[in-house]
Structures are given as structure tokens and as C-alpha cells.
Design an enzyme around this catalytic site. Structure first.
Site, mmCIF file in Angstrom:
data_model
loop_
_atom_site.group_PDB
_atom_site.id
_atom_site.type_symbol
_atom_site.label_atom_id
_atom_site.label_comp_id
_atom_site.label_asym_id
_atom_site.label_seq_id
_atom_site.Cartn_x
_atom_site.Cartn_y
_atom_site.Cartn_z
ATOM 1 C CE LYS A 115 -97.592 -1.765 -48.789
ATOM 2 N NZ LYS A 115 -96.701 -1.989 -49.900
ATOM 3 C CD GLU A 125 -94.412 -4.651 -49.206
ATOM 4 O OE1 GLU A 125 -94.989 -4.684 -48.110
ATOM 5 O OE2 GLU A 125 -94.631 -3.758 -50.061
ATOM 6 C CB SER A 147 -98.922 2.249 -58.064
ATOM 7 O OG SER A 147 -97.610 2.064 -57.584
ATOM 8 N N GLY A 172 -95.913 0.269 -54.798
ATOM 9 C CA GLY A 172 -95.221 1.423 -54.228
ATOM 10 C C GLY A 172 -94.341 2.189 -55.201
HETATM 11 C C1 PEP Z 1 -99.670 -3.482 -51.454
HETATM 12 O O1 PEP Z 1 -98.793 -3.371 -50.605
HETATM 13 O O2 PEP Z 1 -100.387 -4.478 -51.461
HETATM 14 C C2 PEP Z 1 -99.820 -2.403 -52.429
HETATM 15 C C3 PEP Z 1 -100.626 -2.587 -53.419
HETATM 16 O O3 PEP Z 1 -99.087 -1.258 -52.214
HETATM 17 P P1 PEP Z 1 -99.206 0.141 -53.019
HETATM 18 O O4 PEP Z 1 -100.667 0.435 -53.188
HETATM 19 O O5 PEP Z 1 -98.516 1.116 -52.139
HETATM 20 O O6 PEP Z 1 -98.527 -0.059 -54.335
#
Ligand code: PEP
Length: 246
Positions: A10, A95, A211, A171
Site C-alpha cells: 500500500k 481501496e 487480514s 485491515g
Molecule cells: C490488502 O490490502 O490487499 C489486504 C489484504 O490488506 P490486509 O492484509 O491488511 O487486510
């Protein structure tokens, strides 16, 4: 079977921090057999190209432009990303869909741009919490896949990885049950089989993202049809990410 583990940085780390990250990360993963991809900010691609050459780690961007070149201030095209040695680009991350109002049609255009320069695509699909709670998961995934893959040739599918990322799991520390993930992964295969063929659908690599951490990764990877993971937050610590890949 060999799994594909993708880290999505990110908008995190400076170039110097990323350089330090790689110094720690690369020796720890050099003998591991899973496929490893780091999707980094555009500003880090040059360094990735220098440091990852002759390693077992591939890299990519997190987005590309719908356009090839021209007066699009602030945009970065697929050929620019490719020219820095990237193998992959993420397309359609939730996002980007939510915060930057990316449409399914733009995502389709981005996929065509990527494939046109031999960049492999990690296409993200997944439902919001509201859609999940209202039993709309399949409907949303079908729409996202049908529009994203519109006009592609069947033989281009080999350059596409699909990441099932429930928006409500990103997240948040929440994940779907293993049964739910299995059902959606199976459904993704069915939709792709309808658009193209059963044979191509069977060969698809489907990742789970949302997550993922050191504690839940092994169980998720055991789910039938899950070919790997897309990891956000937990890839930012080299130690945690190495454990996940292991
Ligand atoms: C992502 O941004 O693709 C993602 C899976 O984030 P996280 O692992 O933080 O949930």
C-alpha cells in the site's frame, strides 16, 4: 503444491526503509519454494528492480493507468511499470474502487493495458460488509468478474490471478469462515468457466486476501482451491511476512 504469496505494501515505507526491509527479508526467503511477489509503491520499483534481480522474489505495482501515455498528470502507465522490470500489477483493489471511485469498466481497461505489455494481473474482487450481510456476495463477484474480463481472449487468462478480498475483511482483523472462502473460490471458478471454459477455470490461481496473519495463514492455505494469499498489513514486517511465506 507451490503457493503464490503476494505482499501489498500500500502507501507505506520510504525508499530507504524498503531497502532496509529487503536486506532483512531476502536472505530469509532465498531457499523458500513458494512464489513470492512484492507489490510496492511506484517510487520503489527502480530499487526493487536492482535488488531483486537474480533472487526468487518478483515484484509489481499496485495500480496502473487506463491510458497508454499522454496528458494524464500523475498517472503511471503499464509500459512504465513493465520497463522497470515488474512482473505483476494489482488491478481493482477495493481501496482504489472505493477511495478513487474506480469503475468495473476502468478495471477492464487497466487489465487490457497490463496484458498488452506482458504484465501479469492480480485482479481483486470482493463484497462490502453491506453486500455480505445482504447475501449479495455472489452477485457482486459475478458482476466484477464479467466486466473486468470482458473482451479478453481465453489464452490471456494464464496471465491473470484473481484475489478474493472481502472488503470487510481488509485491515479489520476479521476473516470469513473457511467454508465461506471455499464457496466463493469455487464460485469464482464457476463464473470463469461460464465466461471461458471449465478447463481454463481449473487452471486459475485464486488468492485469498483480507487480514491474513501468521496465525490464520496456514488454515486459509489449506482451503480447497486457494492458490495463495494477498497480504497487506502483515507484509510490512519482514519477520511476520517470512513466517507467513514459510
Ligand atoms: C490488502 O490490502 O490487499 C489486504 C489484504 O490488506 P490486509 O492484509 O491488511 O487486510
Amino acid at each position: 503444491m507451490k503457493k503464490l504469496i503476494v505482499g501489498n505494501f500500500k502507501m507505506n515505507t520510504t525508499v530507504q526503509e524498503f531497502s532496509n526491509y529487503l536486506d532483512k527479508f531476502l536472505p530469509d526467503v532465498k531457499s523458500l519454494k513458494n512464489g513470492i511477489v512484492l507489490c510496492v509503491p511506484y517510487t520503489h520499483l527502480m530499487l526493487a528492480n536492482q535488488k531483486l534481480v537474480a533472487t526468487n522474489v518478483l515484484f509489481g505495482s499496485q495500480n496502473i493507468s487506463t491510458e497508454e501515455n499522454g496528458a494524464y498528470t500523475g498517472e503511471v502507465s503499464s509500459i512504465m511499470v513493465k520497463s522497470l522490470g515488474a512482473t505483476y500489477t494489482i488491478v481493482g483493489h477495493s481501496e482504489r474502487r472505493k477511495l478513487f471511485r474506480e469503475t468495473d469498466e476502468q478495471i477492464n481497461q487497466k487489465i487490457k493495458m497490463a496484458l498488452g505489455v506482458n504484465l501479469k494481473v492480480i485482479l481483486c474482487v470482493g463484497e462490502t460488509k453491506f453486500e455480505h450481510n445482504n447475501n449479495k456476495t455472489k452477485l457482486v463477484i459475478k458482476r466484477e468478474l464479467e466486466i473486468a474480463l470482458k473482451g479478453l481472449y481465453e489464452n490471456e487468462l494464464k496471465n491473470i490471478v484473481i484475489a478474493y478480498e472481502p472488503v470487510w475483511a481488509i485491515g479489520t482483523g476479521k476473516t470469513p469462515s473457511t467454508k465461506e472462502i471455499e464457496n466463493v473460490v469455487d464460485y469464482i471458478k464457476n463464473v470463469v468457466a461460464e465466461i471461458f471454459s471449465q478447463k481454463s477455470a481449473e487452471k486459475l490461481c485464486i488468492l485469498y486476501g483480507g487480514s491474513v496473519d501468521e496465525n490464520n495463514c496456514a488454515n486459509i492455505l489449506k482451503i480447497e482451491g486457494v492458490g495463495g494469499l494477498l497480504v497487506g498489513g502483515s507484509c510490512l514486517s519482514p519477520d511476520k511476512f517470512v513466517n507467513i511465506i514459510k
